[in-house]
Motif scaffolding. Structure first.
Motif, mmCIF file in Angstrom:
data_model
loop_
_atom_site.group_PDB
_atom_site.id
_atom_site.type_symbol
_atom_site.label_atom_id
_atom_site.label_comp_id
_atom_site.label_asym_id
_atom_site.label_seq_id
_atom_site.Cartn_x
_atom_site.Cartn_y
_atom_site.Cartn_z
ATOM 1 N N UNK A 183 38.668 22.093 8.973
ATOM 2 C CA UNK A 183 37.251 22.300 8.626
ATOM 3 C C UNK A 183 37.085 22.654 7.160
ATOM 4 N N UNK A 184 38.066 23.368 6.592
ATOM 5 C CA UNK A 184 37.997 23.728 5.175
ATOM 6 C C UNK A 184 38.199 22.516 4.275
ATOM 7 N N UNK A 185 39.127 21.639 4.658
ATOM 8 C CA UNK A 185 39.460 20.513 3.788
ATOM 9 C C UNK A 185 38.615 19.278 4.057
ATOM 10 N N UNK A 186 38.113 19.148 5.294
ATOM 11 C CA UNK A 186 37.306 17.975 5.634
ATOM 12 C C UNK A 186 36.071 18.432 6.414
ATOM 13 N N UNK A 187 35.168 19.164 5.755
ATOM 14 C CA UNK A 187 34.041 19.799 6.453
ATOM 15 C C UNK A 187 33.092 18.801 7.123
ATOM 16 N N UNK A 188 32.990 17.590 6.582
ATOM 17 C CA UNK A 188 32.041 16.621 7.142
ATOM 18 C C UNK A 188 32.683 15.673 8.145
ATOM 19 N N UNK A 189 33.960 15.861 8.421
ATOM 20 C CA UNK A 189 34.682 14.937 9.300
ATOM 21 C C UNK A 189 34.657 15.435 10.743
ATOM 22 N N UNK A 190 34.235 14.589 11.693
ATOM 23 C CA UNK A 190 34.243 14.994 13.110
ATOM 24 C C UNK A 190 35.666 15.304 13.578
ATOM 25 N N UNK A 191 35.797 16.399 14.316
ATOM 26 C CA UNK A 191 37.102 16.825 14.825
ATOM 27 C C UNK A 191 37.015 16.986 16.337
ATOM 28 N N UNK A 192 38.022 16.493 17.031
ATOM 29 C CA UNK A 192 38.098 16.629 18.478
ATOM 30 C C UNK A 192 39.489 17.153 18.820
ATOM 31 N N UNK A 193 39.618 18.474 18.820
ATOM 32 C CA UNK A 193 40.901 19.112 19.065
ATOM 33 C C UNK A 193 40.908 19.709 20.466
ATOM 34 N N UNK A 194 41.924 19.396 21.227
ATOM 35 C CA UNK A 194 41.957 19.805 22.623
ATOM 36 C C UNK A 194 43.179 20.670 22.887
ATOM 37 N N UNK A 195 42.963 21.829 23.486
ATOM 38 C CA UNK A 195 44.067 22.733 23.832
ATOM 39 C C UNK A 195 44.630 22.314 25.186
ATOM 40 N N UNK A 196 45.536 21.352 25.135
ATOM 41 C CA UNK A 196 46.084 20.821 26.371
ATOM 42 C C UNK A 196 47.338 20.003 26.071
ATOM 43 N N UNK A 197 48.047 19.626 27.131
ATOM 44 C CA UNK A 197 49.265 18.843 27.022
ATOM 45 C C UNK A 197 48.906 17.365 26.996
ATOM 46 N N UNK A 198 49.209 16.705 25.925
ATOM 47 C CA UNK A 198 48.910 15.281 25.752
ATOM 48 C C UNK A 198 49.478 14.448 26.894
#
Length: 581
Positions: free
Chosen positions: A101-116
Motif C-alpha cells: 500500500x505504501x509503494x503502490x497506493x493506487x494499485x488494487x490488492x487482493x491478499x488472502x490469508x490462506x493456503x494456496x
C-alpha cells in the motif's frame, strides 16, 4: 553490491546474516529483483484493455510482489496492474499489505490469508478457468513470482504427502514446493510468464521426475538459473530460478538457456560484488567476500524421454558425451542391480562394535561395512569392527525373517529392546515381524564379491569387498548377476575411481552439493559407462585394478593408480591432452 538488509523474501528461506569475509550482508531482495527482471524480459503478451494480474502464491511479507510490480511498472508505466497473493502467516501478510500500500497506493490488492494449495486450486478445472478469489476474478494470471515453501516428506507427514501426491500426480519423496510448481503451471495464463525460486534438487532426482515431466508439457521453459552453493539463503538448500511461460508465451522453438554457478578454487578473471551479478559472466568470477565461482552458460537439451533429468549442455559437453557413448560397451546397470545398503531404522540396537563384551552375544551377527571403510579399490580396515544383528535368512532363494526362537541369544537381546522396535509401526503395519530390519537384502548376496561406494563424496570412492560383509545404508553396492561376469566389478571399480568419471558425472548429471560434493545414487551410477572388457585395453584395466587391490607398497599403488586412470581415459577415446585439461 553491499546493501543494508531489508525485509526477507520469505520466511521459508531466511537470509544469511553476515558473510565471514569483509562483513558483507546479503539480502534476498537482490535475488527478488533478479527474478522480477527475468520475468519481465520474457513477457511478450502485454494485455490491452485490462489490467495485468500478478500473483505470488506464497507471498511472505511481499518482497517478491514488490520487486515484480516495480519492474513491470517501470517497463510499462501506462499498464494497470492488480496484485494477488496467498500467505498462511497472517503477520507476514499484514506486513506485505502495508508495504504494498505504501509503494503502490493506487494499485488494487487482493491478499488472502490462506493456503494456496488448499483453497486457491479448489475450483480449478480442465478448461484452465480459475476462481481463486470468488467475485473478484475468474481468470488466470499473467505474471507469477514465487518462492514456495520447501518442506520434505518426513516433515509434511504421510497423510499430507499422499494427498499432494494424488492431487498432483507426485510419487516418491514429495516436497511441498513440487506441488506449488505444478499448481503454478495450472493457474498461469497461456501467454503469461512465471519465475519460481526452488531447490535445485527436483532437476536431478528421481522424486522430481513428475515435476519435470509436467512442467515440460504444461509450460514453455524459458531459462534456468542454478545458483548452486552460493549460499544465498541461510538454509541447506541449493536454489535455482526457473523462468517458464504459458504454453503460448513464446512461439519459438529455441532451447531454454541454462546458467549455473558453483564455488571453485581456480584463479579468477573477473570480479563482481554479488553472486547474482556473477550470473551474467562466464568463467571464474570472484565476489566481494573473496569467494570464487565457476559460472557456466549453456542450454537445456531436449529430453530423450519424459522426465529426464534437467542438465546444462553446450556444444563441447555434448561432443564429449557422444565420444563416450561411441566407445562404451555397456553401463554399470548391465553388471547387475545397484542397491542401497541396509536400513534398520534402529541402528543403536542392530549395529554395534561391542558384541563380544556381552555375556551371550547374539548368534545372528554379520560383519558390517560403512562409509568409514571408504577407500578406492580396497577398503580401510576400521577397528573395532562393527557388526550387525541380521535376523533374515534365505529359504529356497527367498528372503525371510528367521525363526527367532531358534536363536535364543538373539531373541533375548531383541526382546530387551522390543518396545523400541515395536515403535516402528510402519514396519509392523506392513505385515512385517517386529524384530526385522526395515530395508534388508537377500543374505545370499552378501557372500558374493561386491562393488561398494559412498553415497556422498567430493570424488567417487569405489572398492571391492571380498569378505562377505553386509553393506550399511550410507553406501551403495553392486554384485554381478552372473558369476562369470565378476571381472566386470573390477572394470567398474577402475572407471568409478577415475578422474574421467568426475567429468562424466558433471556433464551428465550435475547434482552438486556444497563444497563440490556429489551424490552417487542408483539412478546415476547405473548409467556410468563401461569400456569393452574383452579387448586388450579392457583386459589390462581389469588386471591392473586387481594388482592395486593386492599391493601393499603405497608408492607402487599410487603409480598403478595413475597408470590405470590414463587407461580409462584412453578406453573411452581420449588422450593425455584431455586428461590434463
Amino acid at each position: 553490491m553491499t546493501t543494508k538488509a531489508g525485509h526477507a523474501t520469505s520466511r521459508r528461506f531466511a537470509t544469511a546474516d553476515h558473510a565471514k569475509s569483509e562483513g558483507i550482508t546479503y539480502t534476498p531482495r537482490r535475488l527478488a529483483e533478479f527474478v522480477a527482471s527475468k520475468i519481465a524480459d520474457e513477457w511478450r503478451s502485454v494485455p490491452i484493455g485490462r489490467a495485468a494480474r500478478i500473483l505470488d502464491p506464497a507471498a511472505g511479507d511481499g518482497e517478491l510482489l514488490i520487486a515484480l510490480a516495480r519492474e513491470i511498472s517501470n517497463r510499462h508505466p501506462k499498464l494497470p496492474i492488480e496484485i494477488f497473493g496467498f500467505e498462511t502467516d497472517t503477520d507476514a501478510l499484514r506486513i506485505a499489505d502495508v508495504r504494498l500500500s505504501e509503494q503502490f497506493p493506487a494499485t488494487p490488492r487482493f491478499l488472502k490469508s490462506d493456503d494456496f494449495l488448499n483453497t486457491g486450486l479448489g475450483t480449478f478445472g480442465d478448461d484452465r478457468q480459475i476462481a481463486l478469489f470468488t467475485g473478484q476474478t475468474s481468470a488466470s494470471y499473467d505474471l507469477i513470482i514465487a518462492n514456495p515453501p520447501y518442506v520434505r516428506t518426513q516433515i509434511l507427514g504421510a497423510e499430507k504427502a499422499q494427498f499432494l501426491g494424488k492431487r498432483f500426480g507426485l510419487s516418491g519423496r514429495v516436497d511441498l514446493y513440487h506441488a506449488f510448481m505444478l499448481a503454478i503451471s495450472r493457474v498461469l495464463n497461456q501467454t503469461g510468464v512465471s519465475g519460481m525460486i526452488v531447490s535445485n534438487r527436483f532437476m536431478t532426482t528421481r522424486s522430481g521426475m513428475a515435476v519435470r515431466k509436467a512442467l515440460t508439457h504444461q509450460m514453455k521453459l524459458l531459462s534456468i538459473w542454478d545458483f548452486g552453493d552460493t549460499r544465498l539463503f541461510d538454509a541447506a538448500v541449493l536454489p535455482a530460478v526457473v523462468i517458464a511461460g504459458g504454453i503460448e508465451s513464446k512461439p519459438t522453438n529455441e532451447l531454454p538457456s541454462f546458467v549455473s554457478i558453483y564455488e571453485t578454487v581456480l584463479n579468477h578473471k573477473t570480479s563482481v560484488p554479488h553472486p547474482v551479478d556473477a550470473m551474467s559472466h562466464q568463467g571464474i568470477v570472484q565476489i566481494n567476500d573473496g569467494r570464487k565461482f565457476s559460472v557456466s552458460h549453456g542450454y537445456l537439451p531436449p529430453p530423450s524421454k519424459p522426465g529426464d533429468i534437467w542438465r546444462m549442455a553446450n556444444n563441447a559437453s555434448e561432443t564429449w558425451l557422444a565420444t563416450v557413448v561411441k566407445h562404451s560397451w555397456g553401463t554399470f546397470k548391465d553388471i547387475g542391480k545397484v542397491r542401497v545398503g541396509v536400513k534398520t531404522c534402529a541402528d543403536k540396537i542392530f549395529v554395534r562394535s561391542d558384541w563380544d563384551d556381552m555375556p551371550a552375544p547374539p548368534e545372528l551377527l554379520r560383519q558390517l561395512t560403512t562409509h568409514h571403510s571408504a577407500r578406492s579399490y580396497k577398503p580401510v580396515e576400521i577397528l573395532p569392527k562393527k557388526s550387525i544383528l541380521y535376523p533374515h535368512e534365505s529359504v529356497s532363494e527367498v528372503r525371510k525373517p528367521v525363526d527367532i526362537s531358534s536363536f535364543p541369544n538373539s531373541r533375548t537381546y531383541l526382546e530387551s529392546h522390543r518396545e523400541v522396535l515395536e515403535g516402528r509401526t510402519y514396519l509392523t503395519n506392513s505385515g512385517r515381524k517386529w524384530f526385522e530390519i526395515w530395508v534388508p537384502h537377500d543374505p545370499l548376496h552378501w557372500e558374493k564379491p561386491k562393488l561398494i561406494f559412498r553415497d556422498i563424496a567430493q570424488d567417487p570412492t569405489f572398492w571391492i569387498d571380498l569378505n562377505g560383509t553386509v553393506v550399511h545404508g550410507d553406501c551403495y553396492w553392486l554384485i554381478a548377476d552372473r558369476e562369470s561376469q565378476t571381472d566386470l566389478l573390477w572394470l567398474a571399480a577402475a572407471v568409478g575411481n577415475s578422474s574421467f568419471i568426475n567429468k562424466f558425472y558433471d556433464f551428465k548429471f550435475q547434482n552438486r552439493l556444497y563444497a563440490g560434493r556429489r551424490r552417487f545414487m542408483t539412478q546415476y551410477v547405473e548409467q556410468f559407462p563401461l569400456p569393452d572388457p574383452l579387448d586388450d585395453l579392457g583386459i589390462e584395466i581389469i588386471a591392473t585394478a586387481k594388482q592395486i587391490y593386492n599391493r601393499t607398497d603405497k608408492g607402487e599403488v599410487e603409480t598403478l593408480k595413475k597408470s590405470l586412470n590414463g587407461m580409462v581415459w584412453c578406453a573411452f577415446g581420449f588422450g593425455a591432452e584431455e586428461i590434463n585439461r
